[in-house]
Design an enzyme around this catalytic site. Structure first.
Site, short mmCIF file in Angstrom:
data_model
loop_
_atom_site.label_atom_id
_atom_site.label_comp_id
_atom_site.label_asym_id
_atom_site.label_seq_id
_atom_site.Cartn_x
_atom_site.Cartn_y
_atom_site.Cartn_z
CE LYS A 22 -1.58 2.31 3.49
NZ LYS A 22 -2.31 2.95 4.61
NE ARG A 102 0.55 12.92 7.23
CZ ARG A 102 0.37 14.16 7.66
NH1 ARG A 102 -0.81 14.54 8.06
NH2 ARG A 102 1.36 15.03 7.66
CB CYS A 126 -3.77 6.74 11.20
SG CYS A 126 -4.10 5.19 10.36
NE ARG A 131 0.97 10.24 10.16
CZ ARG A 131 0.50 9.11 9.63
NH1 ARG A 131 -0.58 8.57 10.13
NH2 ARG A 131 1.10 8.54 8.62
#
Length: 429
Positions: A22, A102, A126, A131
């Site tokens: 992925k 994201r 997530c 982040r």
């Protein structure tokens, strides 16, 4: 909402085919925005995140077609997808699409490089820390972009095109490396990226871009050189095997005992993880077709780890390893250095009987003789699969709720495990 039901206690024996990665598929799909020719990607996994990115690319005007087939009877549903961004109809990536994942924010690099502008909503994904996208945006600024943050959107322009530059990331970032690499391919002159991420997925992206006509050297090392070109063409590229999926199933075998061939897995992508699992008591050997993981009667040994960028222990396997350590014969320490809030699985593992205490960014795990099944709730992608691993070894029945997290990153997990003897079922509704 779907759930996963696990009745623990069965050993795993058989073959688990490893799907395409992925974390490689997403940036390679986004790279299709850099050319008006067709980019064909082989070995694309069937995951919720992939489907969401297809919707985002379609919003920009990317046409796609899918060819799917089973490579063998028990294998993954291997897909080849053809992406053609002949006409970019919209350089805006709206909140309702980007907020769900994201990595979709990465479209800002190719759109800016090819179209001279991009208007992209700040990202979702997530919930494992802030982040921030600052590293990524600073890299684009170094290439000459003008960027404003307004109303939750990053509005970027390059009125006269991007210009190559020498740039050193203050902190290693896989996503920022992906974006700068893609943007630099169409920038004027040479770009030198220092302190670049070294992950195999970065090298896979560079191979893809080179196949499209880019001039990139050094990918897979901490310094990458990019000589800008005026345009890119189509190509056919295969996505690498998913090292996180392979590591996850290796830990599942170490947890339950058994003998499983991880078909397609590559030791070179997992050397740190495999050495850690060997210390924990697993026997792992590379074969012509993948990695064979065996754990017989020996107990699980405690091992301390610290997450680090590649080639260190990946943060995306931290939760799974913690699940394994809950049954170790002794105490282990797990330190997370990549994200500041990636211990949300601790409370759910405790519901199964795990003994885990937290101090800052370090978890202390006291191994227990047995875990007992319970209702648990997935909090993010990797945390959800740590609960599955624990449930495989727990006494009785474990129900993992909110498994849409699992579907973001694991292709047909319950099917792959059940074929190796696990009692795992999906409950719909």
């Amino acid at each position: 909402m779907d759930r996963i039901k696990i009745v623990g206690g069965n050993k795993l024996n058989g073959v688990i085919p490893i799907s395409g990665a992925k974390n490689a598929a997403l940036p390679l799909m986004i790279a299709s925005l850099l050319t008006d020719d067709t980019l064909t990607l082989e070995n694309v996994p069937h995951l919720a995140d992939v489907e969401q990115l297809i919707r985002i690319l379609s919003n920009h005007g990317v046409d796609y077609s899918v060819n799917g087939r089973r490579e063998h009877q028990n294998g993954p549903y291997s897909r080849t997808i053809h992406f053609t961004a002949r006409n970019i109809v919209d350089t805006t990536a709206p909140y309702e699409l980007v907020s769900r994942m994201r990595a979709s924010f990465w479209v800002i690099g190719p759109l800016l490089a090819r179209m001279g502008e991009a208007n992209v909503s700040l990202p979702g994904g997530c919930a494992i820390g802030t982040r921030p996208v600052d590293l990524l945006l600073d890299a684009l600024l170094a290439l000459g972009a003008e960027i404003d943050i307004e109303n939750g959107y990053a509005k970027a322009k390059a009125r006269n095109g991007l210009v190559g530059a020498r740039y050193k990331f203050p902190k290693v970032s896989v996503g920022a490396t992906h974006v700068m690499l893609m943007a630099a391919t169409l920038a004027k002159g040479e770009t030198i990226i220092e302190n670049a991420a070294r992950e195999p997925e970065v090298a896979n992206l560079a191979d893809c871009l080179n196949a499209m006509g880019a001039k990139i050297s050094g990918a897979g090392s901490s310094t990458i050189h990019v000589q800008g070109v005026t345009n890119l063409s189509g190509a056919r590229v295969r996505i690498i095997p998913d090292r996180i999926e392979a590591g996850t199933y290796a830990m599942a075998v170490a947890m339950t005992g058994g003998d499983v061939l991880l078909e397609g897995a590559q030791e070179s992508q997992l050397s740190c993880v495999l050495e850690t699992l060997r210390q924990a008591g697993a026997e792992i050997n590379e074969t012509n077709s993948g990695l064979r993981v065996v754990r017989n009667g020996h107990g699980i040994q405690p091992v301390d780890i610290t997450t680090d960028p590649f080639p260190g222990f990946p943060t995306d396997l931290q939760a799974q390893f913690m699940g394994l350590m809950t049954r170790a014969k002794g105490t282990s320490h797990i330190t997370e250095t990549i994200f500041e809030n990636r211990f949300m699985h601790v409370q759910e593992l405790a519901r199964l009987g795990a003994k885990i205490s937290l101090s800052g960014q370090t978890a202390t795990v006291e191994g227990v003789e047995r875990l007992k099944g319970a209702q648990v709730m997935a909090t993010d992608l990797r945390a959800s699969v740590s609960l599955v691993i624990a449930g495989l070894a727990a006494e009785g029945e474990t129900i993992v709720n909110r498994v849409y997290h699992l579907d973001r990153g694991f292709e047909r997990l319950e099917e792959k495990l059940s074929r190796c003897g696990a009692d795992v079922k999906r409950i719909s509704g």
